[in-house]
Design a protein around this motif. Structure first.
Motif, PDB file in Angstrom:
ATOM      1  N   ARG A 287      37.631  31.965  43.011  1.00 33.06           N
ATOM      2  CA  ARG A 287      38.439  31.926  44.415  1.00 33.06           C
ATOM      3  C   ARG A 287      37.789  33.408  45.080  1.00 33.06           C
ATOM      4  NH1 ARG A 287      43.366  29.473  44.625  1.00 33.06           N
ATOM      5  NH2 ARG A 287      43.364  30.033  46.852  1.00 33.06           N
ATOM      6  N   VAL A 288      37.667  33.219  46.138  1.00 31.35           N
ATOM      7  CA  VAL A 288      37.123  34.282  47.018  1.00 31.35           C
ATOM      8  C   VAL A 288      38.465  34.475  48.010  1.00 31.35           C
ATOM      9  CG1 VAL A 288      35.705  35.282  48.982  1.00 31.35           C
ATOM     10  CG2 VAL A 288      34.706  33.674  47.311  1.00 31.35           C
ATOM     11  N   VAL A 289      39.214  35.695  47.676  1.00 29.75           N
ATOM     12  CA  VAL A 289      40.520  35.801  47.812  1.00 29.75           C
ATOM     13  C   VAL A 289      40.450  36.889  49.095  1.00 29.75           C
ATOM     14  CG1 VAL A 289      41.850  34.954  45.854  1.00 29.75           C
ATOM     15  CG2 VAL A 289      41.185  37.614  46.352  1.00 29.75           C
ATOM     16  N   GLY A 290      39.594  37.639  49.308  1.00 26.79           N
ATOM     17  CA  GLY A 290      39.342  38.506  50.565  1.00 26.79           C
ATOM     18  C   GLY A 290      40.314  40.031  50.232  1.00 26.79           C
ATOM     19  N   HIS A 291      40.722  40.716  51.167  1.00 25.96           N
ATOM     20  CA  HIS A 291      41.278  41.915  50.993  1.00 25.96           C
ATOM     21  C   HIS A 291      42.563  41.668  50.465  1.00 25.96           C
ATOM     22  CE1 HIS A 291      42.450  45.970  51.901  1.00 25.96           C
ATOM     23  NE2 HIS A 291      43.659  45.511  52.496  1.00 25.96           N
ATOM     24  N   CYS A 292      42.738  42.800  49.501  1.00 21.39           N
ATOM     25  CA  CYS A 292      44.030  42.760  48.766  1.00 21.39           C
ATOM     26  C   CYS A 292      44.731  44.093  49.125  1.00 21.39           C
ATOM     27  CB  CYS A 292      43.927  42.634  47.303  1.00 21.39           C
ATOM     28  SG  CYS A 292      45.286  42.734  46.417  1.00 21.39           S
ATOM     29  N   ALA A 293      45.934  43.897  49.664  1.00 20.12           N
ATOM     30  CA  ALA A 293      46.742  45.245  50.138  1.00 20.12           C
ATOM     31  C   ALA A 293      47.817  45.778  48.916  1.00 20.12           C
ATOM     32  CB  ALA A 293      47.941  44.759  51.163  1.00 20.12           C
ATOM     33  N   ASP A 294      47.693  44.817  47.922  1.00 21.26           N
ATOM     34  CA  ASP A 294      48.639  45.189  46.553  1.00 21.26           C
ATOM     35  C   ASP A 294      47.772  45.318  45.357  1.00 21.26           C
ATOM     36  OD1 ASP A 294      50.348  46.093  44.770  1.00 21.26           O
ATOM     37  OD2 ASP A 294      51.854  44.523  45.298  1.00 21.26           O
ATOM     38  N   MET A 295      46.763  46.323  45.076  1.00 19.58           N
ATOM     39  CA  MET A 295      45.908  46.383  44.151  1.00 19.58           C
ATOM     40  C   MET A 295      46.614  46.593  42.708  1.00 19.58           C
ATOM     41  SD  MET A 295      42.987  45.245  44.941  1.00 19.58           S
ATOM     42  CE  MET A 295      42.253  45.593  43.143  1.00 19.58           C
ATOM     43  N   PRO A 296      47.740  47.406  42.693  1.00 21.79           N
ATOM     44  CA  PRO A 296      48.090  47.510  41.153  1.00 21.79           C
ATOM     45  C   PRO A 296      48.686  46.055  40.689  1.00 21.79           C
ATOM     46  CG  PRO A 296      49.016  49.105  42.539  1.00 21.79           C
ATOM     47  CD  PRO A 296      48.059  48.246  43.613  1.00 21.79           C
ATOM     48  N   ALA A 297      49.141  45.127  41.809  1.00 24.26           N
ATOM     49  CA  ALA A 297      49.830  44.047  41.384  1.00 24.26           C
ATOM     50  C   ALA A 297      48.487  43.055  41.076  1.00 24.26           C
ATOM     51  CB  ALA A 297      50.636  43.228  42.444  1.00 24.26           C
ATOM     52  N   ALA A 298      47.462  43.056  41.718  1.00 26.95           N
ATOM     53  CA  ALA A 298      46.301  42.451  41.475  1.00 26.95           C
ATOM     54  C   ALA A 298      45.875  42.949  39.936  1.00 26.95           C
ATOM     55  CB  ALA A 298      45.292  42.825  42.362  1.00 26.95           C
TER      56      ALA A 298
END
Length: 408
Positions: A287-298
């Motif tokens: 999956r190409v999910v794009g920008h992530c604003a919550d990297m710790p959760a990722a």
């Protein structure tokens, strides 16, 4: 190479005793400290920009005054929240006439604001900073955020301004070796200061299950799968294509690879990745999910974090971040990886551009039992907290400033 090791004879600032560095900083910055000017092309995103903002905040906390010149960007707001001041100037331009005009503008700013030291974080603005520092007779610091490779004489000449600093900071021993070998910077001027990550922000204990669940919902992910994460902007050398091929070779329907990063206008490359996924029959499994604003959760969502770069990483910030979060990492054997990853302990190192080896490494990480996974995670967290923290990076950078200002 251990994280502490630098090129022979170099005194890296990040191996000085902490109390000695802190005492030097207190003497220089305490009681109405100096005004320090950093110059960077933009404040959009990236490791150099993050370091600039972090150092500006550290200058303010230490009692100094932080100014940053850039062409602007969303991180300017964060910068100003720390008490630092942002000045907009077209320092992202490579036009020779603009470089000269910027030098005059910077010299005027230095005089007006009584700046005592200027720190350049990229090549084009570094030329303007160099000329302005010469005119105003203040110390000039540069940071090599990358090796800045060259193929010809003119490119090397363009890069060489980064070696003109009274102190030249390298973000890894890999970069320090390159600077010493190609630009003749000796141990009297060269300093090794690894990039640092915020281990308070990047801490598993602060990531709630609701934050992870929100990502799963936002990205519409299946709840019965295991996830592999490749963070990084969508650009060919980051190796997203290599991971896609590795997923095909892995051949598991219970594993989903997530490519998290902005395409930064590279829409054609994003479409190429999506077409590759379709051609290999991996719809739903990559999956190409794009920008992530919550990297710790990722990071906490992922079973493993991959860096499949096909060109050397000057440092590899996301790999340090992933280890800070206790995640096993899988990285290409290029650049600073021998400093940031303990192969077989905090992660696995694989040949670059090799989908077969990457698939095998992913399978090995997925096969770890809970006890092994916990050991890998704890080792990674300890490794980062010992060598790659934001606090350490800030302390060592301010110590370099103090070293120069103490001689004036």
């Amino acid at each position: 190479m251990s994280p502490e090791a630098a090129i022979p004879g170099t005194l890296p600032s990040d191996t000085e005793p902490g109390n000695a560095a802190e005492e030097s900083i207190r003497r220089t910055f305490g009681g109405g400290g100096p005004t320090i000017l950093q110059v960077i092309p933009t404040l959009v995103t990236g490791g150099a920009e993050r370091g600039c903002v972090d150092i500006a905040a550290a200058i303010q906390r230490a009692g100094g005054r932080a100014l940053v010149v850039s062409a602007g960007g969303p991180m300017a707001r964060e910068l100003e929240r720390s008490g630092a001041r942002h000045i907009t100037m077209p320092v992202d331009s490579k036009n020779p006439l603009t470089l000269r005009r910027n030098a005059r503008r910077l010299a005027a700013l230095i005089r007006e604001e009584r700046v005592e030291l200027i720190h350049a974080r990229s090549r084009a603005p570094a030329w303007s900073c160099h000329w302005a520092a010469e005119e105003t007779r203040i110390p000039f610091v540069t940071t090599f955020h990358a090796p800045y490779n060259f193929k010809g004489r003119w490119k090397k000449l363009y890069n060489s301004v980064m070696a003109k600093g009274d102190r030249v900071i390298a973000v890894s021993a890999f970069v320090a070796e390159h600077v010493a070998a190609n630009y003749g910077v000796g141990p009297d001027r060269l300093r090794l200061i690894h990039r640092g990550v915020d281990v308070q922000y990047l801490s598993p204990e602060y990531v709630s299950q609701s934050r992870i669940a929100k990502l799963v919902a936002d990205w519409r992910l299946p709840e019965d799968c295991r996830f592999i994460l490749l963070p990084g902007r969508l650009t060919r050398w980051k190796g997203q294509g290599v991971l896609i091929e590795a997923m095909a070779k892995l051949g598991r329907t219970d594993v989903v690879a997530l490519l998290a990063g902005d395409d930064q206008g590279r829409a054609d490359y994003r479409r190429e990745l999506e077409q590759k996924v379709q051609a290999l029959g991996l719809e739903g499994r990559v999956r190409v999910v794009g920008h992530c604003a919550d990297m710790p959760a990722a990071y906490m969502l992922a079973e493993a974090v991959v860096s499949a770069s096909t060109e050397p990483e000057a440092f590899g910030r996301v790999i340090a971040e992933a280890q800070a979060m206790g995640r096993p990492v899988i990285v290409s054997d290029l650049g600073a990886v021998k400093e940031t990853v303990k192969d077989g302990e905090t992660g696995l190192v694989v040949p670059p551009g090799d989908p077969d080896s990457l698939a095998q490494a992913i399978a090995a990480v997925l096969d770890l039992d809970p006890s092994q996974r916990q050991t890998v995670g704890l080792d990674g967290m300890a490794h980062v907290r010992q060598h790659f923290t934001k606090d350490r990076m800030c302390r060592d950078t301010l110590a370099v400033y103090a070293e120069l200002l103490g001689k004036r």
